[in-house]
Design a protein around this motif. Structure first.
Motif, PDB file in Angstrom:
ATOM      1  N   HIS A  38      17.103  13.279  16.927  1.00 56.25           N
ATOM      2  CA  HIS A  38      17.903  14.502  17.034  1.00 56.25           C
ATOM      3  C   HIS A  38      17.223  15.558  17.899  1.00 56.25           C
ATOM      4  N   ALA A  39      15.888  15.358  18.168  1.00 59.26           N
ATOM      5  CA  ALA A  39      15.206  16.324  19.032  1.00 59.26           C
ATOM      6  C   ALA A  39      15.244  15.871  20.489  1.00 59.26           C
ATOM      7  N   ARG A  40      15.971  14.788  20.767  1.00 63.03           N
ATOM      8  CA  ARG A  40      16.068  14.278  22.131  1.00 63.03           C
ATOM      9  C   ARG A  40      17.528  14.298  22.580  1.00 63.03           C
ATOM     10  N   SER A  41      17.681  14.259  23.890  1.00 64.57           N
ATOM     11  CA  SER A  41      19.053  14.230  24.388  1.00 64.57           C
ATOM     12  C   SER A  41      19.401  12.851  24.931  1.00 64.57           C
ATOM     13  N   GLU A  42      18.484  11.902  24.807  1.00 66.63           N
ATOM     14  CA  GLU A  42      18.721  10.578  25.395  1.00 66.63           C
ATOM     15  C   GLU A  42      18.222   9.490  24.436  1.00 66.63           C
ATOM     16  N   PRO A  43      18.616   8.219  24.651  1.00 70.25           N
ATOM     17  CA  PRO A  43      18.139   7.139  23.775  1.00 70.25           C
ATOM     18  C   PRO A  43      16.609   7.069  23.754  1.00 70.25           C
ATOM     19  N   LEU A  44      16.099   6.511  22.676  1.00 70.22           N
ATOM     20  CA  LEU A  44      14.650   6.437  22.499  1.00 70.22           C
ATOM     21  C   LEU A  44      14.007   5.516  23.530  1.00 70.22           C
ATOM     22  N   PRO A  45      12.778   5.835  23.977  1.00 72.90           N
ATOM     23  CA  PRO A  45      12.058   4.886  24.823  1.00 72.90           C
ATOM     24  C   PRO A  45      11.581   3.703  23.973  1.00 72.90           C
ATOM     25  N   VAL A  46      11.324   2.550  24.604  1.00 71.57           N
ATOM     26  CA  VAL A  46      10.997   1.354  23.807  1.00 71.57           C
ATOM     27  C   VAL A  46       9.628   1.445  23.140  1.00 71.57           C
ATOM     28  N   ASP A  47       8.760   2.351  23.622  1.00 71.05           N
ATOM     29  CA  ASP A  47       7.444   2.474  22.967  1.00 71.05           C
ATOM     30  C   ASP A  47       7.424   3.627  21.957  1.00 71.05           C
ATOM     31  N   HIS A  48       8.596   4.021  21.486  1.00 75.23           N
ATOM     32  CA  HIS A  48       8.720   5.104  20.499  1.00 75.23           C
ATOM     33  C   HIS A  48       7.857   4.802  19.265  1.00 75.23           C
ATOM     34  N   VAL A  49       7.127   5.817  18.803  1.00 77.22           N
ATOM     35  CA  VAL A  49       6.344   5.665  17.568  1.00 77.22           C
ATOM     36  C   VAL A  49       7.084   6.373  16.443  1.00 77.22           C
ATOM     37  N   LEU A  50       7.452   5.551  15.484  1.00 78.06           N
ATOM     38  CA  LEU A  50       8.299   6.003  14.381  1.00 78.06           C
ATOM     39  C   LEU A  50       7.571   6.965  13.449  1.00 78.06           C
ATOM     40  N   GLY A  51       8.313   7.926  12.931  1.00 81.45           N
ATOM     41  CA  GLY A  51       7.771   8.790  11.878  1.00 81.45           C
ATOM     42  C   GLY A  51       8.111   8.194  10.522  1.00 81.45           C
ATOM     43  N   ILE A  52       8.471   9.081   9.589  1.00 84.20           N
ATOM     44  CA  ILE A  52       8.755   8.606   8.232  1.00 84.20           C
ATOM     45  C   ILE A  52      10.244   8.319   8.123  1.00 84.20           C
ATOM     46  N   GLY A  53      10.579   7.063   7.893  1.00 84.69           N
ATOM     47  CA  GLY A  53      11.993   6.693   7.784  1.00 84.69           C
ATOM     48  C   GLY A  53      12.295   6.163   6.386  1.00 84.69           C
ATOM     49  N   GLY A  54      13.548   5.760   6.204  1.00 84.75           N
ATOM     50  CA  GLY A  54      13.968   5.235   4.902  1.00 84.75           C
ATOM     51  C   GLY A  54      13.166   4.000   4.514  1.00 84.75           C
ATOM     52  N   ALA A  55      12.871   3.128   5.505  1.00 79.94           N
ATOM     53  CA  ALA A  55      12.105   1.918   5.185  1.00 79.94           C
ATOM     54  C   ALA A  55      10.676   2.291   4.779  1.00 79.94           C
ATOM     55  N   SER A  56      10.105   3.307   5.455  1.00 77.07           N
ATOM     56  CA  SER A  56       8.738   3.729   5.111  1.00 77.07           C
ATOM     57  C   SER A  56       8.679   4.170   3.645  1.00 77.07           C
ATOM     58  N   THR A  57       9.653   4.992   3.246  1.00 81.42           N
ATOM     59  CA  THR A  57       9.589   5.518   1.871  1.00 81.42           C
ATOM     60  C   THR A  57       9.940   4.431   0.845  1.00 81.42           C
ATOM     61  N   THR A  58      10.782   3.475   1.247  1.00 85.44           N
ATOM     62  CA  THR A  58      11.073   2.366   0.327  1.00 85.44           C
ATOM     63  C   THR A  58       9.791   1.588   0.045  1.00 85.44           C
TER      64      THR A  58
END
Ligand SMILES: C[S@@+](CC[C@H](N)C(=O)[O-])C[C@H]1O[C@@H](n2cnc3c(N)ncnc32)[C@H](O)[C@@H]1O
Length: 503
Positions: free
Chosen positions: A131-151
């Motif tokens: 949501h802080a970007r205006s374009e699709p993610l780059p392929v080397d994107h480093v993920l933050g905390i997502g639903g899978a992380s908290t699961t």
């Protein structure tokens, strides 16, 4: 926001940053309160407008930090300097967490508070969110905390251990949790960018990890651990031209090959008594049961296996989810092409369903036969689930070493979160449906027949199951040997999931 994992690891500056973040009360609950429930909930759904409105023009430190590091808003340099008094603008630029854009500063990363139910509060830097970007993610994107992380974090038992491994650490979310109960934490990742974020986050939070680059189990060849956790790149992705292969979710194999290989290989790195927990997707070919497929991955492993399938999607639902996840908007030609590629890929292998769940493996400490338990639990479960997983492993371990006679000669009692529900036809004196419902754990609901229900009703920790069953079968005029056989199986199942307990 501009993306850069070129963060500088300067321990003195990071200590200043930690103090500034703490002083601004940049913590999970305070952020929610500052934004208000409406904006915080919207942000959780990746809708940032209400949050942007909540902190527009903010001068308070908390509002400024949310705007800068959570929303990617440009912040006047002196305003950010006031919100980070020890780090200062110069320090923030030196750490490369912000970049000057004219008279403003713009964050290069997402930086947010993160906590657990034990009262820990950490800060986690990762690449800017979608949501802080205006374009699709780059392929080397480093993920933050997502639903899978908290699961995964929720399901991990927090029993103290000597050596723990976080495989595919990303920005180090699981490793932060592990730091609280493991003497040594080894964390690996294929991505150098991810490891940079992980190192930054370790120093920012004042913890130490043994960070190692490399693919899957390569960096830990020949080593064993007491606990291994992995939220691996498990997403099934078509190997087709034009489909982006994101490092954070694609492990480089066709179908569910990554999770299959990891499940088969991870056991070699488990010390006796060690536990491995990983998330995964698995494919079901029409007519096949998911248990057959996942069961094959662990056959002959000598390990105890407990797999809980939490969700099932059809190929179209799965394609929509993962085509959208990279930032491609539904209705665009790119999105349509991606969904098409997924549908073709699943059709090629005859896949009818994709399961998602948690795989728990345990190396027994004795020579006993391993247990294999593959179950579905798609409803709400306890949060956190770690205590139920720890208790579930302990009782399964004990049950696997018990004969049916030993099970029957034990005095079981109902857990406190267990209730019964009875349903009867209008006007009937006896119920025709009796359900046993578990309030915590996996939230199991078990339908009981009259004999089962009578047995459970007298499980108070005084009488053994055998004593109860002999008496009940006599009262119900049922053959005792059959009652003992079915009763032992019922008790094993209920005890494994924590509905029945024994000292
Ligand atoms: C879904 S992310 C999980 C990140 C973090 N552990 C969490 O729980 O949120 C998967 C991670 O695996 C890493 N990865 C991808 N391929 C890998 C490989 N072959 N070996 C090790 N790690 C890999 C990615 O870079 C990414 O950081």
């Amino acid at each position: 926001m501009t993306s850069s994992a070129n963060l500088r690891i300067d321990p003195a500056l990071l200590e200043h940053l930690r103090e500034d973040l703490a002083e601004a009360d940049f913590r999970v609950d305070a952020v929610r309160e500052r934004l208000g429930a409406l904006a915080a909930d919207a942000l959780g759904r990746e809708q940032s407008l209400p949050a942007r409105r909540a902190v527009a023009g903010a001068n308070d430190s908390l509002g400024v930090l949310i705007g800068c590091f959570g929303l990617g808003l440009p912040i006047p340099a002196d305003t950010l300097g006031a919100a980070l008094p020890r780090t200062g603008v110069t320090g923030a630029i030196a750490l490369r967490i912000v970049e000057p854009h004219g008279a403003h500063l713009v964050a290069t990363c997402d930086l947010r508070p993160y906590g657990d139910d034990l009262g820990n509060c950490w800060w986690v830097a990762s690449d800017p969110t979608e949501h802080a970007r205006s374009e699709p993610l780059p392929v080397d994107h480093v993920l933050g905390i997502g639903g899978a992380s908290t699961t995964l974090a929720s399901w991990t038992p927090r029993t103290p251990v000597a050596r723990a491994l976080d495989l595919g650490t990303g920005s180090g979310v699981q490793a932060l949790h592990l730091s609280g109960h493991a003497e040594t934490v080894v964390a690996t990742d294929l991505s150098q960018r991810a490891l940079r974020y992980a190192e930054f986050n370790a120093v920012l939070n004042g913890v130490e990890w043994d960070l190692r680059p490399g693919s899957f189990l390569d960096p830990v060849a020949g080593e064993t651990f007491d606990l291994i956790v992995s939220n691996p790149p498990f997403v099934i992705t078509p190997r087709a031209e034009g489909v982006p292969l994101y490092e954070y979710r694609d492990g480089g194999a066709a179908g569910d090959g990554v999770v299959a290989a990891l499940t088969k290989g991870i056991g070699a790195h488990l010390a006796p008594g060690g536990v491995a927990q990983l998330l995964g997707n698995w494919e079901t070919v029409a007519g096949q049961d998911w248990r057959e497929r996942v069961g094959q991955w662990v056959e002959q492993s000598g390990l105890d296996v407990w797999v809980v399938q939490r969700d099932v999607q059809d190929p179209a639902e799965y394609a929509e989810l993962w085509a959208r996840d990279g930032g491609h908007r539904p209705g665009t030609p790119e999105h349509e092409a991606l969904v098409g590629a997924w549908l073709d890929d699943f059709a090629d292998r005859g896949v009818s369903e994709i399961g998602f769940g948690i795989i728990t493996l345990h190396r027994p400490t004795s020579e006993r036969a391993p247990f294999v338990d593959l179950v579905e639990a798609t409803g709400p479960v306890a949060s956190p689930m770690g205590p139920a997983v720890a208790a579930g492993l302990a009782i399964r371990d004990r049950l696997a070493g018990m004969s049916d006679d030993e099970v029957l000669d034990t005095a079981w009692r109902c857990a406190e979160d267990v209730t019964t529900e009875t349903y009867a036809q209008p006007g009937a004196t006896d119920p025709n449906v009796i359900l046993l419902r578990q309030g915590g754990g996996l939230g199991r609901v078990v339908r009981l027949d009259t004999l089962d229900a009578a047995l459970v009703s007298v499980c108070d920790g005084e009488l053994t199951a055998r004593q109860s069953l002999v008496a009940i079968s006599g009262l119900l005029d049922q053959p005792t040997p059959e009652a003992l056989e079915s009763g032992a199986a019922l008790v094993r199942g209920l005890a494994a999931d924590g509905l029945l307990l024994a000292d």
